[in-house]
Design a protein around this motif. Sequence first.
Motif, PDB file in Angstrom:
ATOM      1  N   ALA A  74       3.151  -1.031  -2.021  1.00 36.20           N
ATOM      2  CA  ALA A  74       3.804   1.046  -2.821  1.00 36.20           C
ATOM      3  C   ALA A  74       2.596   0.691  -4.258  1.00 36.20           C
ATOM      4  O   ALA A  74       2.150   1.622  -5.070  1.00 36.20           O
ATOM      5  CB  ALA A  74       4.648   0.879  -3.247  1.00 36.20           C
ATOM      6  N   HIS A  75       2.428  -1.021  -5.085  1.00 37.13           N
ATOM      7  CA  HIS A  75       2.303  -0.990  -6.259  1.00 37.13           C
ATOM      8  C   HIS A  75       0.782  -0.681  -6.180  1.00 37.13           C
ATOM      9  O   HIS A  75       0.051   0.430  -6.703  1.00 37.13           O
ATOM     10  CB  HIS A  75       2.674  -1.962  -6.375  1.00 37.13           C
ATOM     11  N   TYR A  76       0.188  -1.027  -4.867  1.00 38.09           N
ATOM     12  CA  TYR A  76      -1.348  -1.269  -4.421  1.00 38.09           C
ATOM     13  C   TYR A  76      -1.926   0.239  -4.559  1.00 38.09           C
ATOM     14  O   TYR A  76      -2.841   0.695  -5.038  1.00 38.09           O
ATOM     15  CB  TYR A  76      -1.739  -2.323  -3.206  1.00 38.09           C
ATOM     16  N   GLU A  77      -0.672   1.279  -3.539  1.00 37.99           N
ATOM     17  CA  GLU A  77      -1.451   2.734  -3.277  1.00 37.99           C
ATOM     18  C   GLU A  77      -1.544   3.219  -4.480  1.00 37.99           C
ATOM     19  O   GLU A  77      -1.547   4.471  -4.897  1.00 37.99           O
ATOM     20  CB  GLU A  77      -0.135   2.839  -1.778  1.00 37.99           C
ATOM     21  N   GLU A  78       0.018   2.664  -5.745  1.00 43.39           N
ATOM     22  CA  GLU A  78      -0.029   3.957  -6.839  1.00 43.39           C
ATOM     23  C   GLU A  78      -1.009   3.756  -8.062  1.00 43.39           C
ATOM     24  O   GLU A  78      -1.892   4.220  -8.154  1.00 43.39           O
ATOM     25  CB  GLU A  78       1.152   3.418  -6.886  1.00 43.39           C
ATOM     26  N   THR A  79      -1.629   1.958  -7.902  1.00 42.02           N
ATOM     27  CA  THR A  79      -2.450   1.221  -9.061  1.00 42.02           C
ATOM     28  C   THR A  79      -3.998   1.383  -8.369  1.00 42.02           C
ATOM     29  O   THR A  79      -4.850   0.966  -9.263  1.00 42.02           O
ATOM     30  CB  THR A  79      -2.079  -0.155 -10.042  1.00 42.02           C
ATOM     31  N   ASP A  80      -4.017   1.216  -6.840  1.00 45.99           N
ATOM     32  CA  ASP A  80      -5.780   0.262  -6.231  1.00 45.99           C
ATOM     33  C   ASP A  80      -5.564  -0.896  -6.363  1.00 45.99           C
ATOM     34  O   ASP A  80      -7.157  -1.640  -6.895  1.00 45.99           O
ATOM     35  CB  ASP A  80      -6.332   0.882  -6.505  1.00 45.99           C
ATOM     36  N   HIS A  81      -4.304  -1.594  -7.625  1.00 49.22           N
ATOM     37  CA  HIS A  81      -4.805  -3.197  -7.712  1.00 49.22           C
ATOM     38  C   HIS A  81      -5.326  -3.703  -5.990  1.00 49.22           C
ATOM     39  O   HIS A  81      -4.045  -3.832  -5.523  1.00 49.22           O
ATOM     40  CB  HIS A  81      -3.735  -3.472  -8.088  1.00 49.22           C
ATOM     41  N   PRO A  82      -6.169  -4.731  -5.312  1.00 52.10           N
ATOM     42  CA  PRO A  82      -6.060  -5.055  -4.152  1.00 52.10           C
ATOM     43  C   PRO A  82      -5.540  -6.084  -4.052  1.00 52.10           C
ATOM     44  O   PRO A  82      -5.082  -6.064  -2.710  1.00 52.10           O
ATOM     45  CB  PRO A  82      -7.442  -5.273  -4.588  1.00 52.10           C
ATOM     46  N   VAL A  83      -5.618  -6.821  -4.713  1.00 48.28           N
ATOM     47  CA  VAL A  83      -5.574  -8.413  -4.081  1.00 48.28           C
ATOM     48  C   VAL A  83      -3.862  -8.998  -5.013  1.00 48.28           C
ATOM     49  O   VAL A  83      -3.260  -8.634  -6.272  1.00 48.28           O
ATOM     50  CB  VAL A  83      -6.022  -9.373  -4.618  1.00 48.28           C
ATOM     51  N   VAL A  84      -2.706  -9.525  -4.361  1.00 44.91           N
ATOM     52  CA  VAL A  84      -1.310  -9.396  -3.936  1.00 44.91           C
ATOM     53  C   VAL A  84      -1.311 -11.723  -3.055  1.00 44.91           C
ATOM     54  O   VAL A  84      -2.837 -11.259  -2.928  1.00 44.91           O
ATOM     55  CB  VAL A  84      -0.790  -9.354  -3.804  1.00 44.91           C
ATOM     56  N   ALA A  85      -0.468 -12.672  -4.125  1.00 46.16           N
ATOM     57  CA  ALA A  85      -0.394 -12.952  -4.431  1.00 46.16           C
ATOM     58  C   ALA A  85       0.819 -13.963  -3.505  1.00 46.16           C
ATOM     59  O   ALA A  85       1.880 -12.742  -4.523  1.00 46.16           O
ATOM     60  CB  ALA A  85      -1.171 -14.628  -5.403  1.00 46.16           C
ATOM     61  N   THR A  86       1.534 -14.892  -2.643  1.00 44.85           N
ATOM     62  CA  THR A  86       2.978 -14.999  -2.586  1.00 44.85           C
ATOM     63  C   THR A  86       3.592 -15.572  -4.465  1.00 44.85           C
ATOM     64  O   THR A  86       2.296 -16.810  -4.697  1.00 44.85           O
ATOM     65  CB  THR A  86       2.811 -16.194  -1.479  1.00 44.85           C
ATOM     66  N   LEU A  87       4.673 -15.625  -4.618  1.00 44.80           N
ATOM     67  CA  LEU A  87       4.786 -16.481  -5.405  1.00 44.80           C
ATOM     68  C   LEU A  87       5.630 -17.597  -5.191  1.00 44.80           C
ATOM     69  O   LEU A  87       6.248 -18.221  -5.863  1.00 44.80           O
ATOM     70  CB  LEU A  87       6.625 -15.766  -6.070  1.00 44.80           C
ATOM     71  N   ALA A  88       5.813 -17.862  -3.482  1.00 47.86           N
ATOM     72  CA  ALA A  88       6.147 -19.211  -3.984  1.00 47.86           C
ATOM     73  C   ALA A  88       5.381 -20.560  -3.535  1.00 47.86           C
ATOM     74  O   ALA A  88       3.825 -20.128  -4.062  1.00 47.86           O
ATOM     75  CB  ALA A  88       6.074 -19.249  -1.810  1.00 47.86           C
ATOM     76  N   SER A  89       6.021 -21.257  -4.560  1.00 43.18           N
ATOM     77  CA  SER A  89       5.165 -22.524  -4.828  1.00 43.18           C
ATOM     78  C   SER A  89       4.213 -23.723  -4.212  1.00 43.18           C
ATOM     79  O   SER A  89       4.429 -23.655  -2.913  1.00 43.18           O
ATOM     80  CB  SER A  89       5.983 -24.017  -5.637  1.00 43.18           C
ATOM     81  N   LYS A  90       3.030 -23.988  -4.931  1.00 46.44           N
ATOM     82  CA  LYS A  90       2.382 -24.880  -4.216  1.00 46.44           C
ATOM     83  C   LYS A  90       1.394 -24.497  -2.361  1.00 46.44           C
ATOM     84  O   LYS A  90       1.292 -24.592  -2.124  1.00 46.44           O
ATOM     85  CB  LYS A  90       2.779 -26.235  -3.422  1.00 46.44           C
ATOM     86  N   SER A  91       1.294 -22.773  -2.807  1.00 50.21           N
ATOM     87  CA  SER A  91       0.408 -21.649  -1.632  1.00 50.21           C
ATOM     88  C   SER A  91       0.025 -21.561  -2.339  1.00 50.21           C
ATOM     89  O   SER A  91      -0.204 -21.217  -3.839  1.00 50.21           O
ATOM     90  CB  SER A  91       1.748 -20.725  -0.764  1.00 50.21           C
ATOM     91  N   THR A  92      -1.338 -21.118  -1.638  1.00 55.18           N
ATOM     92  CA  THR A  92      -2.414 -20.277  -2.322  1.00 55.18           C
ATOM     93  C   THR A  92      -3.091 -19.380  -1.160  1.00 55.18           C
ATOM     94  O   THR A  92      -4.277 -18.623  -1.491  1.00 55.18           O
ATOM     95  CB  THR A  92      -3.873 -21.521  -2.233  1.00 55.18           C
TER      96      THR A  92
END
Length: 103
Positions: A74-92
């Motif tokens: 929903a945040h992407y659809e509202e803002t067009d910010h394209p890339v997200v990452a997980t908050l899980a530690s040590k994950s890329t």
Amino acid sequence: MALDAQGTNVTDRAGLNGQAARCDHIDQLPTVEPGLPECKECLGLGRTWAQLLVCLTCGWVACSDDSRGGHSRAHYEETDHPVVATLASKSTWRWCYVHRRTV
């Protein structure tokens, strides 16, 4: 030479051995600090989440598509910010909503 709809040489963007082309969105990301490790929308609704994602454009933290709210999308659809990452530690792991794939 193969061209895309904009006339760009797609061979220049192709990955090795038929891999998907590199996502240009990750090259345009600023350095951001993630917000608090919580989905504010879910908290307001009294819901829990499966996984938290951080917007790599602005640092907004929200629940993933695997969660009931899907607030990251929903945040992407509202803002067009394209890339997200997980908050899980040590994950890329990173996801581009525009290309609909991991990057």
